[in-house]
Design a protein around this motif. Structure first.
Motif, PDB file in Angstrom:
ATOM      1  N   LYS A 169     -12.397  -2.005   7.293  1.00  0.00           N
ATOM      2  CA  LYS A 169     -12.985  -1.663   6.025  1.00  0.00           C
ATOM      3  C   LYS A 169     -12.315  -2.758   5.134  1.00  0.00           C
ATOM      4  CE  LYS A 169     -12.738   1.364   2.053  1.00  0.00           C
ATOM      5  NZ  LYS A 169     -12.312   2.919   1.884  1.00  0.00           N
ATOM      6  N   GLU A 170     -10.919  -3.105   5.171  1.00  0.00           N
ATOM      7  CA  GLU A 170     -10.333  -4.322   4.480  1.00  0.00           C
ATOM      8  C   GLU A 170     -11.022  -5.471   4.476  1.00  0.00           C
ATOM      9  OE1 GLU A 170      -6.069  -5.792   3.173  1.00  0.00           O
ATOM     10  OE2 GLU A 170      -6.114  -3.785   4.277  1.00  0.00           O
ATOM     11  N   ILE A 171     -11.253  -5.745   5.859  1.00  0.00           N
ATOM     12  CA  ILE A 171     -11.724  -7.158   6.516  1.00  0.00           C
ATOM     13  C   ILE A 171     -13.027  -7.444   5.904  1.00  0.00           C
ATOM     14  CG2 ILE A 171     -12.697  -8.687   8.451  1.00  0.00           C
ATOM     15  CD1 ILE A 171     -10.409  -7.203   9.903  1.00  0.00           C
ATOM     16  N   ILE A 172     -13.933  -6.321   5.737  1.00  0.00           N
ATOM     17  CA  ILE A 172     -15.387  -6.356   5.239  1.00  0.00           C
ATOM     18  C   ILE A 172     -15.118  -6.563   3.849  1.00  0.00           C
ATOM     19  CG2 ILE A 172     -17.648  -5.045   5.002  1.00  0.00           C
ATOM     20  CD1 ILE A 172     -16.637  -3.721   7.488  1.00  0.00           C
ATOM     21  N   ILE A 173     -14.427  -5.942   3.051  1.00  0.00           N
ATOM     22  CA  ILE A 173     -14.239  -6.090   1.633  1.00  0.00           C
ATOM     23  C   ILE A 173     -13.835  -7.451   1.498  1.00  0.00           C
ATOM     24  CG2 ILE A 173     -13.170  -5.558  -0.313  1.00  0.00           C
ATOM     25  CD1 ILE A 173     -12.869  -2.705   0.660  1.00  0.00           C
TER      26      ILE A 173
END
Length: 261
Positions: free
Chosen positions: A173-177
């Motif tokens: 999730k953090e990577i996508i953001i």
């Protein structure tokens, strides 16, 4: 500090640093799109070493790695290949999907991947001692292995190994953001879709959705693309050509993003 964005999963950064400091070759195993290449690029930046990347394939020859004689208006001259450049000048030679290369090609790595750290070049008569900052890194997707394609034990046992997988949901999730610019809600929906797809039976889908594809979907959404359509183009259509499988994947997307009429 590295300019390449990478979010560590476990101890892979420390392992790479120690391997580099001790001149140990590294083998990275993991599925498509899980971050293997990004990780190597990140470590190249972090260690301030050039990265010579070679995408391996069936027709890859030893000359493609080592180099060859060429001819110009001045006559014949020798041109180093990416492996030879890294050996001479220092740097990381990264052979992506090494099992795709012919076995007679990968044999040339043996003398570089053990205590000798030398590269013999028959066509020039050279025996090049590797630069102190030379590092050999190879990778492959274990899911693609079969009886005809796979690393020979004599090659594989010259490397220390590192296993990659898709990031845990919170990390992904953090990577996508970070990579796409979408908000936390959209990123959470994308990671949930990915998790559900990855739980499907292997007979239904050959390759699980990669973090790379999720980032692609996020980038489309961040530019105003309808989320449902973004997932269809970046995720669903990229994973299968089978109508039945496409319908299953589409229903998963519909659970999280309402189709635009």
């Amino acid at each position: 500090m590295s300019n390449t964005y990478y979010l560590p999963q476990a101890n892979e950064v420390e392992l790479f640093e120690v391997a580099a400091s001790m001149n140990l070759p590294l083998l990275i195993k993991g599925p498509t799109g899980c971050g293997k290449t990004r990780f190597v690029e990140y470590m190249g930046d972090k260690l301030k070493r050039d990265v010579y990347t070679v995408v391996c394939h069936d027709d890859l020859s030893a000359a493609d790695l080592i180099g060859r004689h060429l001819i110009d208006e001045n006559g014949t001259y020798w041109q180093d290949g990416p492996l030879t450049k890294a050996v001479r000048n220092g740097g990381i030679c990264y052979l992506d999907e090494i099992i795709e290369a012919r076995k007679d090609t990968t044999v040339i790595l043996h003398s570089l991947a053990d205590y000798r750290r030398v590269l013999p070049i028959d066509r020039t008569g050279e025996m090049i001692q590797a630069h102190p900052d030379f590092m050999l890194v190879v990778s492959y997707n274990p899911g693609y292995q079969n009886l005809l394609k796979g690393m020979k034990p004599s090659t594989k046992q010259r490397f220390i190994s590192l296993s990659f997988d898709y990031p845990h949901a919170g990390v992904e999730k953090e990577i996508i953001i970070k990579e796409s610019g979408v908000n936390a809600d959209i990123a959470q929906r994308l990671t949930t879709i990915a998790d559900e797809i990855r739980q499907l039976d292997d007979n239904d889908i050959q390759e699980a959705v990669s973090t790379r594809l999720l980032v692609y979907a996020g980038k489309l959404i961040s530019k105003g693309f309808n989320p449902y359509d973004a997932c269809m183009h970046s995720i669903v259509e990229s994973l299968s050509d089978e109508r039945e499988v496409l319908e299953v994947l589409e229903r998963l997307v519909q659970l999280h993003f309402i189709q635009k009429n």
